[in-house]
Design an enzyme around this catalytic site. Sequence first.
Site, PDB file in Angstrom:
ATOM      1  N   ASP A 108      14.232   1.778  -0.067  1.00  0.00           N
ATOM      2  CA  ASP A 108      13.651   0.619   0.605  1.00  0.00           C
ATOM      3  C   ASP A 108      14.517   0.132   1.770  1.00  0.00           C
ATOM      4  O   ASP A 108      15.714  -0.088   1.626  1.00  0.00           O
ATOM      5  CB  ASP A 108      13.480  -0.543  -0.389  1.00  0.00           C
ATOM      6  N   TYR A 129       7.658   4.637   1.155  1.00  0.00           N
ATOM      7  CA  TYR A 129       7.138   4.671  -0.222  1.00  0.00           C
ATOM      8  C   TYR A 129       5.624   4.425  -0.239  1.00  0.00           C
ATOM      9  O   TYR A 129       4.866   5.143  -0.903  1.00  0.00           O
ATOM     10  CB  TYR A 129       7.879   3.611  -1.037  1.00  0.00           C
ATOM     11  N   VAL A 150       6.735  -2.953 -12.827  1.00  0.00           N
ATOM     12  CA  VAL A 150       7.017  -2.711 -14.244  1.00  0.00           C
ATOM     13  C   VAL A 150       8.531  -2.823 -14.439  1.00  0.00           C
ATOM     14  O   VAL A 150       9.307  -2.415 -13.561  1.00  0.00           O
ATOM     15  CB  VAL A 150       6.511  -1.305 -14.643  1.00  0.00           C
TER      16      VAL A 150
HETATM   17  N1  CAA Z   1       7.131 -10.750   3.917  1.00  0.00           N
HETATM   18  C1  CAA Z   1       7.605 -11.315   5.029  1.00  0.00           C
HETATM   19  N2  CAA Z   1       8.916 -11.364   5.327  1.00  0.00           N
HETATM   20  C2  CAA Z   1       9.773 -10.831   4.447  1.00  0.00           C
HETATM   21  C3  CAA Z   1       9.330 -10.223   3.276  1.00  0.00           C
HETATM   22  C4  CAA Z   1       7.951 -10.208   3.016  1.00  0.00           C
HETATM   23  N3  CAA Z   1       7.436  -9.669   1.901  1.00  0.00           N
HETATM   24  N4  CAA Z   1      10.399  -9.761   2.618  1.00  0.00           N
HETATM   25  C5  CAA Z   1      11.476 -10.071   3.360  1.00  0.00           C
HETATM   26  N5  CAA Z   1      11.099 -10.724   4.456  1.00  0.00           N
HETATM   27  C6  CAA Z   1      11.925 -11.251   5.510  1.00  0.00           C
HETATM   28  C7  CAA Z   1      12.960 -12.231   4.990  1.00  0.00           C
HETATM   29  O1  CAA Z   1      12.399 -13.495   4.863  1.00  0.00           O
HETATM   30  C8  CAA Z   1      14.021 -12.173   6.082  1.00  0.00           C
HETATM   31  O2  CAA Z   1      13.576 -12.960   7.179  1.00  0.00           O
HETATM   32  P1  CAA Z   1      14.636 -13.759   8.108  1.00  0.00           P
HETATM   33  O3  CAA Z   1      15.542 -12.688   8.643  1.00  0.00           O
HETATM   34  O4  CAA Z   1      13.762 -14.388   9.133  1.00  0.00           O
HETATM   35  O5  CAA Z   1      15.294 -14.718   7.183  1.00  0.00           O
HETATM   36  C9  CAA Z   1      13.956 -10.736   6.499  1.00  0.00           C
HETATM   37  O6  CAA Z   1      12.715 -10.210   6.040  1.00  0.00           O
HETATM   38  C10 CAA Z   1      15.032  -9.907   5.842  1.00  0.00           C
HETATM   39  O7  CAA Z   1      15.006  -8.745   6.535  1.00  0.00           O
HETATM   40  P2  CAA Z   1      16.238  -7.792   6.464  1.00  0.00           P
HETATM   41  O8  CAA Z   1      15.881  -6.548   7.198  1.00  0.00           O
HETATM   42  O9  CAA Z   1      17.486  -8.485   6.811  1.00  0.00           O
HETATM   43  O10 CAA Z   1      16.268  -7.563   4.910  1.00  0.00           O
HETATM   44  P3  CAA Z   1      17.186  -6.682   4.048  1.00  0.00           P
HETATM   45  O11 CAA Z   1      17.608  -5.474   4.804  1.00  0.00           O
HETATM   46  O12 CAA Z   1      18.210  -7.507   3.412  1.00  0.00           O
HETATM   47  O13 CAA Z   1      16.164  -6.235   2.892  1.00  0.00           O
HETATM   48  C11 CAA Z   1      14.247  -5.284   1.945  1.00  0.00           C
HETATM   49  C12 CAA Z   1      14.828  -5.997   3.155  1.00  0.00           C
HETATM   50  C13 CAA Z   1      15.007  -4.010   1.633  1.00  0.00           C
HETATM   51  C14 CAA Z   1      12.825  -4.941   2.274  1.00  0.00           C
HETATM   52  C15 CAA Z   1      14.313  -6.215   0.726  1.00  0.00           C
HETATM   53  O14 CAA Z   1      13.645  -7.401   1.036  1.00  0.00           O
HETATM   54  C16 CAA Z   1      13.675  -5.633  -0.513  1.00  0.00           C
HETATM   55  O15 CAA Z   1      14.290  -4.886  -1.260  1.00  0.00           O
HETATM   56  N6  CAA Z   1      12.407  -5.986  -0.777  1.00  0.00           N
HETATM   57  C17 CAA Z   1      11.670  -5.510  -1.953  1.00  0.00           C
HETATM   58  C18 CAA Z   1      10.890  -4.286  -1.617  1.00  0.00           C
HETATM   59  C19 CAA Z   1      10.109  -3.903  -2.822  1.00  0.00           C
HETATM   60  O16 CAA Z   1       9.227  -4.627  -3.275  1.00  0.00           O
HETATM   61  N7  CAA Z   1      10.397  -2.751  -3.387  1.00  0.00           N
HETATM   62  C20 CAA Z   1       9.730  -2.318  -4.585  1.00  0.00           C
HETATM   63  C21 CAA Z   1      10.660  -1.456  -5.365  1.00  0.00           C
HETATM   64  S1  CAA Z   1      10.037  -1.092  -6.971  1.00  0.00           S
HETATM   65  C22 CAA Z   1       8.788  -0.030  -6.681  1.00  0.00           C
HETATM   66  O17 CAA Z   1       8.585   0.467  -5.618  1.00  0.00           O
HETATM   67  C23 CAA Z   1       7.919   0.286  -7.852  1.00  0.00           C
HETATM   68  C24 CAA Z   1       6.527   0.033  -7.515  1.00  0.00           C
HETATM   69  O18 CAA Z   1       5.771   0.963  -7.289  1.00  0.00           O
HETATM   70  C25 CAA Z   1       6.009  -1.355  -7.524  1.00  0.00           C
END
Ligand code: CAA
Length: 246
Positions: free
Chosen positions: A93, A152, A185
Amino acid sequence: MTSRVALVTGGTGGIGTAIVKRLASLGHKVATNYRDEAKAKAWQQKLKAEGVDATIVPGDVSDTASAEGIVRAVEQRLGPVEILINNAGITRDTTFHKMTAAQWHEVINTNLNSCFNMTRPVIDGMRARKWGRIVQISSINGQKGQYGQANYAASKAGMHGFTISLAQENAKFGITVNTVSPGYVATEMVMAVPEDVRNKIAAQIPIGRLGEPDEIAYAVAFFVNEEARWITGANLAINGGQYMGW
Ligand code: CAA
Protein backbone atom coordinates in the site's frame (compact mmCIF):
# COMPACT_ATOMS: atom_id res chain seq x y z
CA MET A 1 -20.46 -36.37 0.02
CA THR A 2 -17.81 -36.82 -2.68
CA SER A 3 -14.30 -36.21 -1.42
CA ARG A 4 -12.41 -33.97 -3.84
CA VAL A 5 -8.82 -32.78 -4.20
CA ALA A 6 -8.66 -29.08 -3.32
CA LEU A 7 -5.72 -26.76 -3.83
CA VAL A 8 -5.83 -23.52 -1.85
CA THR A 9 -3.06 -21.07 -2.71
CA GLY A 10 -1.66 -19.08 0.19
CA GLY A 11 -3.29 -21.57 2.53
CA THR A 12 -1.06 -20.72 5.46
CA GLY A 13 -2.37 -17.14 5.69
CA GLY A 14 -5.32 -15.84 7.69
CA ILE A 15 -8.21 -16.46 5.29
CA GLY A 16 -6.33 -19.33 3.61
CA THR A 17 -6.05 -21.30 6.84
CA ALA A 18 -9.79 -20.98 7.46
CA ILE A 19 -10.52 -22.19 3.90
CA VAL A 20 -8.15 -25.16 4.28
CA LYS A 21 -9.75 -26.16 7.59
CA ARG A 22 -13.30 -25.83 6.33
CA LEU A 23 -12.72 -27.80 3.11
CA ALA A 24 -10.91 -30.49 5.09
CA SER A 25 -13.79 -30.66 7.57
CA LEU A 26 -16.09 -31.35 4.62
CA GLY A 27 -14.01 -34.39 3.72
CA HIS A 28 -11.89 -32.95 0.92
CA LYS A 29 -8.18 -33.66 0.52
CA VAL A 30 -6.60 -30.22 0.82
CA ALA A 31 -3.20 -28.93 -0.29
CA THR A 32 -1.50 -25.58 -0.26
CA ASN A 33 1.77 -24.10 -1.50
CA TYR A 34 4.45 -22.40 0.56
CA ARG A 35 7.54 -20.31 0.09
CA ASP A 36 8.84 -20.49 3.68
CA GLU A 37 9.37 -24.16 4.53
CA ALA A 38 9.89 -23.77 8.28
CA LYS A 39 6.78 -21.63 8.65
CA ALA A 40 4.71 -24.02 6.52
CA LYS A 41 5.83 -27.09 8.48
CA ALA A 42 4.96 -25.43 11.79
CA TRP A 43 1.56 -24.50 10.34
CA GLN A 44 1.01 -28.08 9.16
CA GLN A 45 1.87 -29.46 12.61
CA LYS A 46 -0.51 -27.03 14.27
CA LEU A 47 -3.34 -28.13 11.99
CA LYS A 48 -2.48 -31.79 12.55
CA ALA A 49 -2.83 -31.23 16.29
CA GLU A 50 -6.31 -29.91 15.56
CA GLY A 51 -7.10 -33.04 13.52
CA VAL A 52 -6.68 -31.46 10.08
CA ASP A 53 -4.43 -33.10 7.48
CA ALA A 54 -3.07 -30.61 4.96
CA THR A 55 -0.58 -31.38 2.20
CA ILE A 56 2.09 -28.72 1.62
CA VAL A 57 4.17 -28.25 -1.51
CA PRO A 58 6.81 -25.62 -2.25
CA GLY A 59 6.24 -23.03 -4.95
CA ASP A 60 5.58 -19.41 -5.84
CA VAL A 61 2.24 -18.62 -7.50
CA SER A 62 3.62 -15.44 -9.08
CA ASP A 63 6.03 -17.49 -11.22
CA THR A 64 4.52 -19.43 -14.13
CA ALA A 65 6.88 -22.43 -14.00
CA SER A 66 6.86 -22.62 -10.21
CA ALA A 67 3.05 -22.51 -10.15
CA GLU A 68 2.83 -25.38 -12.60
CA GLY A 69 5.22 -27.26 -10.32
CA ILE A 70 2.79 -26.76 -7.41
CA VAL A 71 -0.07 -28.27 -9.42
CA ARG A 72 1.98 -31.25 -10.64
CA ALA A 73 3.27 -31.99 -7.13
CA VAL A 74 -0.27 -31.95 -5.71
CA GLU A 75 -1.48 -34.20 -8.55
CA GLN A 76 1.28 -36.69 -7.75
CA ARG A 77 0.47 -36.78 -4.07
CA LEU A 78 -3.31 -36.49 -3.99
CA GLY A 79 -4.61 -36.90 -7.55
CA PRO A 80 -6.04 -34.42 -10.08
CA VAL A 81 -6.96 -30.99 -8.73
CA GLU A 82 -10.76 -30.67 -8.77
CA ILE A 83 -11.15 -27.56 -6.65
CA LEU A 84 -8.85 -24.55 -7.02
CA ILE A 85 -9.03 -21.58 -4.66
CA ASN A 86 -6.92 -18.66 -5.90
CA ASN A 87 -6.41 -17.08 -2.51
CA ALA A 88 -2.73 -16.04 -2.34
CA GLY A 89 -2.38 -12.28 -2.18
CA ILE A 90 -0.22 -9.42 -0.95
CA THR A 91 -0.46 -5.68 -0.39
CA ARG A 92 2.11 -2.96 -1.08
CA ASP A 93 0.00 0.00 0.00
CA THR A 94 1.08 3.49 -0.95
CA THR A 95 -0.47 6.41 -2.77
CA PHE A 96 0.03 6.12 -6.52
CA HIS A 97 2.26 9.17 -6.85
CA LYS A 98 4.77 7.43 -4.55
CA MET A 99 4.34 3.92 -5.98
CA THR A 100 7.38 2.23 -7.52
CA ALA A 101 7.23 -0.08 -10.52
CA ALA A 102 8.33 -2.91 -8.21
CA GLN A 103 5.36 -2.30 -5.87
CA TRP A 104 3.01 -2.34 -8.85
CA HIS A 105 4.41 -5.50 -10.45
CA GLU A 106 4.77 -7.50 -7.21
CA VAL A 107 1.09 -7.03 -6.44
CA ILE A 108 -0.14 -7.71 -9.99
CA ASN A 109 2.08 -10.79 -10.29
CA THR A 110 1.09 -12.30 -6.97
CA ASN A 111 -2.61 -11.47 -6.95
CA LEU A 112 -3.63 -11.52 -10.62
CA ASN A 113 -0.99 -13.22 -12.78
CA SER A 114 -1.11 -16.07 -10.25
CA CYS A 115 -4.66 -16.77 -11.45
CA PHE A 116 -3.30 -17.53 -14.91
CA ASN A 117 -0.31 -19.41 -13.50
CA MET A 118 -2.39 -21.67 -11.26
CA THR A 119 -5.52 -22.15 -13.36
CA ARG A 120 -3.85 -22.88 -16.69
CA PRO A 121 -2.32 -26.19 -15.47
CA VAL A 122 -5.62 -27.43 -13.97
CA ILE A 123 -8.17 -26.39 -16.58
CA ASP A 124 -7.56 -29.13 -19.18
CA GLY A 125 -8.06 -31.86 -16.59
CA MET A 126 -11.23 -30.27 -15.23
CA ARG A 127 -12.65 -29.97 -18.76
CA ALA A 128 -11.78 -33.58 -19.56
CA ARG A 129 -13.37 -34.84 -16.33
CA LYS A 130 -16.37 -32.51 -16.76
CA TRP A 131 -16.24 -31.24 -13.20
CA GLY A 132 -14.45 -28.38 -11.47
CA ARG A 133 -14.76 -25.58 -8.96
CA ILE A 134 -12.62 -22.45 -9.18
CA VAL A 135 -12.96 -19.59 -6.71
CA GLN A 136 -11.04 -16.33 -6.76
CA ILE A 137 -10.57 -14.55 -3.43
CA SER A 138 -10.81 -10.93 -4.50
CA SER A 139 -11.58 -7.95 -2.22
CA ILE A 140 -14.06 -5.21 -1.41
CA ASN A 141 -11.33 -2.87 -2.65
CA GLY A 142 -11.50 -4.41 -6.13
CA GLN A 143 -15.15 -3.33 -6.13
CA LYS A 144 -14.95 0.14 -4.63
CA GLY A 145 -11.26 1.16 -4.93
CA GLN A 146 -9.21 2.25 -1.93
CA TYR A 147 -6.98 5.22 -1.20
CA GLY A 148 -3.43 3.83 -1.24
CA GLN A 149 -4.25 0.66 -3.20
CA ALA A 150 -4.17 1.40 -6.95
CA ASN A 151 -2.07 -1.74 -7.47
CA TYR A 152 -4.12 -3.98 -5.17
CA ALA A 153 -7.53 -2.73 -6.36
CA ALA A 154 -6.48 -3.18 -10.00
CA SER A 155 -5.36 -6.75 -9.30
CA LYS A 156 -8.52 -7.60 -7.37
CA ALA A 157 -10.87 -6.10 -9.97
CA GLY A 158 -8.93 -8.03 -12.61
CA MET A 159 -9.56 -11.26 -10.74
CA HIS A 160 -13.29 -10.91 -11.22
CA GLY A 161 -12.86 -10.11 -14.93
CA PHE A 162 -10.96 -13.38 -15.08
CA THR A 163 -13.79 -15.17 -13.24
CA ILE A 164 -16.57 -14.04 -15.55
CA SER A 165 -14.68 -14.92 -18.73
CA LEU A 166 -13.55 -18.31 -17.47
CA ALA A 167 -17.09 -18.99 -16.23
CA GLN A 168 -18.48 -18.50 -19.75
CA GLU A 169 -15.82 -20.61 -21.45
CA ASN A 170 -16.19 -23.55 -19.07
CA ALA A 171 -19.88 -23.60 -18.20
CA LYS A 172 -20.54 -26.53 -20.52
CA PHE A 173 -17.85 -28.60 -18.87
CA GLY A 174 -19.35 -28.81 -15.38
CA ILE A 175 -16.92 -26.20 -14.12
CA THR A 176 -18.14 -23.24 -12.07
CA VAL A 177 -15.98 -20.16 -11.59
CA ASN A 178 -16.88 -17.60 -8.94
CA THR A 179 -15.43 -14.76 -6.91
CA VAL A 180 -15.63 -14.05 -3.20
CA SER A 181 -14.91 -10.44 -2.28
CA PRO A 182 -14.06 -10.15 1.42
CA GLY A 183 -14.11 -6.86 3.25
CA TYR A 184 -11.80 -6.09 6.18
CA VAL A 185 -11.15 -9.37 7.97
CA ALA A 186 -9.06 -9.61 11.14
CA THR A 187 -5.91 -11.09 9.59
CA GLU A 188 -2.25 -10.06 9.68
CA MET A 189 -2.77 -8.22 6.38
CA VAL A 190 -5.47 -5.96 7.79
CA MET A 191 -3.80 -5.61 11.19
CA ALA A 192 -0.75 -4.21 9.34
CA VAL A 193 -2.81 -1.15 8.35
CA PRO A 194 -1.88 1.70 10.74
CA GLU A 195 -4.19 1.56 13.76
CA ASP A 196 -5.70 5.02 13.31
CA VAL A 197 -6.49 4.33 9.64
CA ARG A 198 -7.86 0.88 10.49
CA ASN A 199 -10.12 2.26 13.20
CA LYS A 200 -11.60 4.76 10.74
CA ILE A 201 -12.28 1.96 8.26
CA ALA A 202 -13.80 -0.31 10.93
CA ALA A 203 -16.15 2.52 11.88
CA GLN A 204 -17.60 2.35 8.34
CA ILE A 205 -18.70 -1.29 8.73
CA PRO A 206 -22.44 -1.41 9.52
CA ILE A 207 -22.18 -4.76 11.33
CA GLY A 208 -19.74 -2.97 13.61
CA ARG A 209 -16.65 -5.17 13.55
CA LEU A 210 -13.98 -6.69 11.31
CA GLY A 211 -14.80 -10.04 9.71
CA GLU A 212 -13.59 -13.44 10.90
CA PRO A 213 -11.63 -15.65 8.45
CA ASP A 214 -14.16 -18.46 8.78
CA GLU A 215 -16.94 -16.12 7.67
CA ILE A 216 -15.13 -16.01 4.30
CA ALA A 217 -14.40 -19.75 4.26
CA TYR A 218 -18.13 -20.38 4.71
CA ALA A 219 -18.82 -18.73 1.33
CA VAL A 220 -16.02 -20.62 -0.37
CA ALA A 221 -17.52 -23.89 0.84
CA PHE A 222 -20.89 -22.75 -0.53
CA PHE A 223 -19.48 -22.23 -4.05
CA VAL A 224 -17.57 -25.50 -3.91
CA ASN A 225 -20.62 -27.54 -2.93
CA GLU A 226 -21.92 -30.08 -5.46
CA GLU A 227 -25.34 -28.40 -5.31
CA ALA A 228 -23.91 -25.01 -6.30
CA ARG A 229 -23.65 -26.37 -9.85
CA TRP A 230 -25.85 -23.64 -11.40
CA ILE A 231 -23.97 -20.77 -9.74
CA THR A 232 -21.22 -19.45 -11.98
CA GLY A 233 -19.72 -16.03 -12.69
CA ALA A 234 -20.98 -14.64 -9.39
CA ASN A 235 -19.17 -12.19 -7.15
CA LEU A 236 -20.22 -12.59 -3.54
CA ALA A 237 -19.46 -9.59 -1.32
CA ILE A 238 -18.84 -10.47 2.33
CA ASN A 239 -17.97 -7.26 4.07
CA GLY A 240 -20.24 -6.62 7.04
CA GLY A 241 -22.24 -4.22 4.88
CA GLN A 242 -19.35 -1.83 4.19
CA TYR A 243 -19.99 -1.83 0.46
CA MET A 244 -23.29 -2.85 -1.08
CA GLY A 245 -22.79 -2.76 -4.83
CA TRP A 246 -25.11 -4.69 -7.13
N1 CAA B 1 -9.59 9.39 1.63
C1 CAA B 1 -9.12 10.63 1.52
N2 CAA B 1 -7.93 11.02 2.01
C2 CAA B 1 -7.20 10.10 2.66
C3 CAA B 1 -7.64 8.79 2.80
C4 CAA B 1 -8.89 8.45 2.27
N3 CAA B 1 -9.41 7.21 2.38
N4 CAA B 1 -6.69 8.10 3.45
C5 CAA B 1 -5.70 8.96 3.71
N5 CAA B 1 -6.00 10.17 3.24
C6 CAA B 1 -5.23 11.38 3.32
C7 CAA B 1 -4.90 11.76 4.75
O1 CAA B 1 -5.95 12.46 5.32
C8 CAA B 1 -3.66 12.63 4.56
O2 CAA B 1 -4.09 13.92 4.14
P1 CAA B 1 -3.26 15.25 4.57
O3 CAA B 1 -1.88 15.02 4.03
O4 CAA B 1 -4.01 16.33 3.88
O5 CAA B 1 -3.35 15.28 6.05
C9 CAA B 1 -2.99 11.97 3.39
O6 CAA B 1 -3.96 11.15 2.74
C10 CAA B 1 -1.89 11.04 3.83
O7 CAA B 1 -1.23 10.77 2.68
P2 CAA B 1 0.22 10.20 2.75
O8 CAA B 1 0.65 9.88 1.36
O9 CAA B 1 1.10 11.05 3.58
O10 CAA B 1 -0.07 8.91 3.59
P3 CAA B 1 0.87 7.78 4.05
O11 CAA B 1 1.95 7.57 3.05
O12 CAA B 1 1.23 7.97 5.45
O13 CAA B 1 -0.14 6.53 3.99
C11 CAA B 1 -1.64 5.00 3.05
C12 CAA B 1 -1.12 6.42 3.02
C13 CAA B 1 -0.53 3.99 2.85
C14 CAA B 1 -2.64 4.87 1.93
C15 CAA B 1 -2.31 4.73 4.41
O14 CAA B 1 -3.31 5.69 4.61
C16 CAA B 1 -2.95 3.37 4.51
O15 CAA B 1 -2.30 2.38 4.82
N6 CAA B 1 -4.26 3.28 4.26
C17 CAA B 1 -5.01 2.02 4.34
C18 CAA B 1 -5.08 1.37 3.00
C19 CAA B 1 -5.91 0.15 3.13
O16 CAA B 1 -7.10 0.21 3.41
N7 CAA B 1 -5.32 -1.01 2.92
C20 CAA B 1 -6.04 -2.25 3.07
C21 CAA B 1 -5.08 -3.31 3.49
S1 CAA B 1 -5.89 -4.79 3.96
C22 CAA B 1 -6.44 -5.42 2.52
O17 CAA B 1 -6.12 -4.99 1.45
C23 CAA B 1 -7.37 -6.58 2.62
C24 CAA B 1 -8.59 -6.30 1.88
O18 CAA B 1 -8.78 -6.84 0.80
C25 CAA B 1 -9.63 -5.43 2.47
